[in-house]
Each structure stands twice: as structure tokens, then as C-alpha cells.
Write a protein that holds these residues in place. Sequence first.
Motif, short mmCIF file in Angstrom:
data_model
loop_
_atom_site.label_atom_id
_atom_site.label_comp_id
_atom_site.label_asym_id
_atom_site.label_seq_id
_atom_site.Cartn_x
_atom_site.Cartn_y
_atom_site.Cartn_z
N GLU A 232 -2.74 0.06 -20.59
CA GLU A 232 -3.78 1.08 -20.63
C GLU A 232 -4.03 1.56 -22.06
OE1 GLU A 232 -6.69 3.86 -19.42
OE2 GLU A 232 -5.92 1.97 -18.64
N THR A 233 -2.96 1.73 -22.84
CA THR A 233 -3.16 2.17 -24.23
C THR A 233 -3.91 1.11 -25.02
OG1 THR A 233 -0.98 1.35 -24.91
CG2 THR A 233 -1.12 3.66 -24.23
N VAL A 234 -3.63 -0.16 -24.77
CA VAL A 234 -4.36 -1.21 -25.46
C VAL A 234 -5.83 -1.21 -25.03
CG1 VAL A 234 -4.60 -3.71 -25.79
CG2 VAL A 234 -2.33 -2.66 -25.83
N ARG A 235 -6.07 -1.01 -23.75
CA ARG A 235 -7.45 -0.95 -23.29
C ARG A 235 -8.21 0.17 -24.00
NH1 ARG A 235 -10.80 1.72 -20.50
NH2 ARG A 235 -9.31 3.34 -19.94
N LEU A 236 -7.56 1.31 -24.18
CA LEU A 236 -8.21 2.43 -24.87
C LEU A 236 -8.43 2.10 -26.34
CD1 LEU A 236 -6.19 5.32 -23.20
CD2 LEU A 236 -8.63 4.86 -22.91
N LEU A 237 -7.47 1.45 -26.97
CA LEU A 237 -7.65 1.04 -28.36
C LEU A 237 -8.80 0.05 -28.51
CD1 LEU A 237 -3.96 0.56 -29.59
CD2 LEU A 237 -5.55 2.37 -30.28
N SER A 238 -8.94 -0.83 -27.53
CA SER A 238 -9.99 -1.85 -27.61
C SER A 238 -11.38 -1.23 -27.62
CB SER A 238 -9.85 -2.84 -26.46
OG SER A 238 -10.21 -2.25 -25.22
N GLU A 239 -11.52 -0.02 -27.12
CA GLU A 239 -12.82 0.64 -27.11
C GLU A 239 -13.29 0.98 -28.52
OE1 GLU A 239 -12.58 3.99 -24.52
OE2 GLU A 239 -12.31 2.77 -22.71
N TYR A 240 -12.37 1.03 -29.47
CA TYR A 240 -12.74 1.25 -30.87
C TYR A 240 -13.08 -0.06 -31.58
CZ TYR A 240 -10.69 5.91 -30.26
OH TYR A 240 -10.40 7.19 -29.83
N ALA A 241 -12.88 -1.18 -30.91
CA ALA A 241 -13.02 -2.48 -31.57
C ALA A 241 -13.70 -3.50 -30.66
CB ALA A 241 -11.65 -2.99 -31.99
N PRO A 242 -14.94 -3.25 -30.25
CA PRO A 242 -15.58 -4.15 -29.28
C PRO A 242 -15.85 -5.55 -29.82
CG PRO A 242 -17.14 -2.52 -30.10
CD PRO A 242 -15.79 -2.11 -30.59
N THR A 243 -15.82 -5.75 -31.13
CA THR A 243 -16.07 -7.08 -31.68
C THR A 243 -14.80 -7.92 -31.78
OG1 THR A 243 -15.84 -6.25 -33.95
CG2 THR A 243 -18.06 -6.31 -33.02
N PHE A 244 -13.65 -7.35 -31.40
CA PHE A 244 -12.38 -8.06 -31.52
C PHE A 244 -11.74 -8.23 -30.14
CE2 PHE A 244 -13.20 -6.34 -35.66
CZ PHE A 244 -12.77 -7.34 -36.53
N ASP A 245 -11.15 -9.41 -29.93
CA ASP A 245 -10.45 -9.69 -28.68
C ASP A 245 -9.07 -9.04 -28.74
OD1 ASP A 245 -9.33 -10.67 -26.40
OD2 ASP A 245 -9.40 -12.78 -26.99
N MET A 246 -8.82 -8.08 -27.85
CA MET A 246 -7.54 -7.39 -27.85
C MET A 246 -6.77 -7.64 -26.56
SD MET A 246 -8.17 -3.83 -29.94
CE MET A 246 -6.47 -3.35 -29.66
N GLN A 247 -6.79 -8.90 -26.12
CA GLN A 247 -5.89 -9.27 -25.03
C GLN A 247 -4.44 -9.14 -25.50
OE1 GLN A 247 -7.75 -13.24 -24.22
NE2 GLN A 247 -7.64 -12.56 -22.09
N VAL A 248 -3.57 -8.85 -24.56
CA VAL A 248 -2.16 -8.60 -24.88
C VAL A 248 -1.34 -9.85 -24.65
CG1 VAL A 248 -0.16 -7.15 -24.38
CG2 VAL A 248 -2.47 -6.20 -24.17
N TYR A 249 -0.47 -10.16 -25.60
CA TYR A 249 0.51 -11.22 -25.40
C TYR A 249 1.75 -10.60 -24.76
CZ TYR A 249 -2.07 -14.67 -28.12
OH TYR A 249 -3.02 -15.57 -28.56
N ARG A 250 2.05 -11.03 -23.54
CA ARG A 250 3.25 -10.57 -22.85
C ARG A 250 4.39 -11.55 -23.16
NH1 ARG A 250 2.46 -11.43 -17.31
NH2 ARG A 250 1.61 -9.39 -16.80
N ILE A 251 5.42 -11.03 -23.83
CA ILE A 251 6.56 -11.85 -24.24
C ILE A 251 7.71 -11.61 -23.27
CG2 ILE A 251 8.24 -12.29 -26.08
CD1 ILE A 251 6.14 -11.24 -28.06
N PRO A 252 8.23 -12.66 -22.62
CA PRO A 252 9.34 -12.44 -21.68
C PRO A 252 10.63 -12.07 -22.41
CG PRO A 252 8.93 -14.79 -21.97
CD PRO A 252 7.84 -14.08 -22.71
N GLY A 253 11.24 -10.97 -21.98
CA GLY A 253 12.47 -10.53 -22.63
C GLY A 253 13.54 -10.07 -21.66
N GLY A 254 13.27 -10.16 -20.37
CA GLY A 254 14.20 -9.63 -19.38
C GLY A 254 15.58 -10.25 -19.43
N GLU A 255 15.65 -11.58 -19.55
CA GLU A 255 16.96 -12.24 -19.58
C GLU A 255 17.77 -11.82 -20.80
OE1 GLU A 255 16.65 -16.43 -19.28
OE2 GLU A 255 15.72 -16.41 -17.29
N THR A 256 17.10 -11.69 -21.92
CA THR A 256 17.81 -11.28 -23.13
C THR A 256 18.30 -9.84 -23.02
OG1 THR A 256 16.53 -12.83 -24.48
CG2 THR A 256 17.62 -11.01 -25.62
#
Length: 392
Positions: A232-256
Motif C-alpha cells: 500500500e505504501t508503494v502504491r501511494l508513492l507511485s501516485e507521485y510518479a505516474p511515468t515510472f513503473d513501480m511494481q514491487v520485487y518480492r524477494i523470498p526470505g522466509g527460509e533464511t
Amino acid sequence: MHPPGADTVLIRHGDLNTKSNTVKRYMEGLLVENLEALLAERSIPGEVERRWNRPLVHTDPEAVEAATAAAADTFGVVSASPALTVSTEKARILEALEETAREHYDGGTFAVDARRSDKSLPYDSEDLAREAGTAIWETVEDEFEPEVDLDDPDLTFGVEVREDIAFVYLEQVDGPGGLPLGSQEPVVALVSGGIDSPVAAYEMMKRGSPVVPAYVDLGDYGGIDHEARAMETVRLLSEYAPTFDMQVYRIPGGETVDLLVDEMEQGRMLSLRRFFYRAAESLAERVDANGIVTGEAAGQKSSQTIRNLGVTSRATRLPIHRPLLSRDKQYIVAQAREIGTYTDSTMNAGCNRVTPDQVETNARLKPLLEAEPDDLLERAEEAATQAELVEP
């Protein structure tokens, strides 16, 4: 508040004026493109005119406040004023001020801030301010006793006279300042479900760097709520930057995380941060980013003492940008509220449960390396290769 009939937004920038003419021209072009995108994203009618030092938005009187708000959300903009445009003839400027006074000046103190850039005009700024003050006074004196206060007026009438046009306005809406987004290289932004990281990302965007958001999935120590807050915070940040793709990279870290909880007590949080940094570095190589940004502030948490930051930072060769390093928590919270990313700080974030009973505040690198899993950084690099794009 604006003069009756205002149909233009007068835009001011700051740091751009310190650049060479070539760089300034380039950055003004970016600012205009970003503002046009914000207007389009918000369905606000308006045409942006690129003028040296003073970009303008021409819009409908009904939309001038919305256009002003969009301009004030554009990185690089110091302030924006909804304005009435008139000719540079002094009589017409005074007439516009009289109309504005009749509409908006109903008591208290006032002042006139008049500026003239064209030296060939048959009046200077002082002449204009003096005659404007008199015109405003005489317009309202039958209704109430006006009062001038040049230091701290209740209402300021602004006049800016350019070469071919003059602007009359009543307010300056603060913008973020900084540099236009896209004028600097991108960075990977480590975002969590907390308050600090989106503010740090916003601060880097304000200095012109697009951000590539990365969220480390903590497995059982995170969960749906933790991830949802980050998205949700990234979605809100993306509203300031409509010309940039702000998809989130989800990095798996649970096992570590599970491994660190099982095998480490002292220094666990530092090793976890080292995992974050190396994963972010690997992702940066993948997306051609040039640094990492975090929401860390000196001394705010046990893992963020100056010594600990020095130890954890060695996990990456990339620069780690910490725009909140010297900020108090109260400032960060206020900034989060202002940009719209503030969420309930009492909600449990999964990483809090990773924290051991005995925290490390004065770490040394060698003992930490001896305590943490030998393949920790390799795990981080592998996790980055498995990162998946998620729509915020």
C-alpha cells in the motif's frame, strides 16, 4: 484561495536554478513531462507551457486549485500559485488587484509582494507595490479599516511581472522541492510495512532518483498484513510518479529468517540486514540500479547504531543511501502523514518477532561472520534471482 477568474498555475523551482543552462533546460523538460503526467493521471484539464524559470499550467478556473495541488506534488517544484494572468500595463494590474481585494480581503492586515523582471517597463517593483497598496486600501476602506503589515500580514497580494505577461495571486502552495524525478539514476528501495522506509524512498525520489521497490518476504515472521502494508505504501508513492513503473520485487526470505532464528542469538538482526543488503545489491545489478535506499536513522534501533551500520554496510559494494539518517522519529512520522504513507505504527510488523532478547549494539565484523551461516550472502544472491514482480 485565488483571484476571481484565475486560470493559470505559476510554478517556481529552486535547485534547478543552480545548474548550467544546458542542464537546467534538460531538467525543466523533465519537470514539465512529470507534471503533464500527473495532470493526466488525475484527469485534470491543463496545458503546461514551458517557460524559462517559470513553467505555467493553463487550465479552467474550475480546475485551477486541483492543478495547483498537482503542481505542488511534482518533484522539483518549490511552490505553485493559482494566478490570474493580465497584461503588463500597470492600470490592468491594479484593476485585477482591486477585484481580488473586493473578493477576498475582508479584514486584518495585508501586504503587497510585487516583482518585475522586465527592466524596460515604465515602472519598477517599488512603484508597483506602493500603488497597488493604495489601490487595495481605497477599494476596501469604506467596508473596514485596512492595515498594512509588511512583516507578517494576514493576506499577501502577490504580483509577478514577466516580459509579456503579469500574474496576480494570493498564495504560494509549498511543493516538495528537490529535482525532477528521472534526473538522477534509479536506486533499489528496501520497503517494509513500517513508517520509515517509504519516507526514505520519497526523499530519494525528491532528489530525482526513481526507486525500484523491493520487499523481503519474511515467511512466518511477516505475513499477509505485513506485506499488504508495504504494498500500500508503494502504491501511494507511485501516485507521485505516474511515468515510472513501480511494481514491487518480492524477494523470498522466509527460509533464511528461520535459519537465523534457529542458529543465531547475538547479532541476528545484523545478519538479517546483511542478507537484505546483498539481496538488494543483486537485484540492483539485475535492474541496472545504482544504489540502495533504506529508512534507517542513526540510533533509532539497536541495529542502527553507527557501529552496527558500519558493520552491516560491508555486505554490499553499492552505496547505501540513508536520507533519514539524522532525522528524529517525530519528523519521519510527520513526513509520512504529509505524503500519505503513514499507517498505524502500533500494528505488529513481522520483523519485530525476529529480534532476540539480547540485542547487539556494538558489533565487530569478525565475530559476526563467525556466528552467522557461512552461506548467508550466497542465500541472498539466490533469493534475488527468485524475486517476483508484484503489482502494488
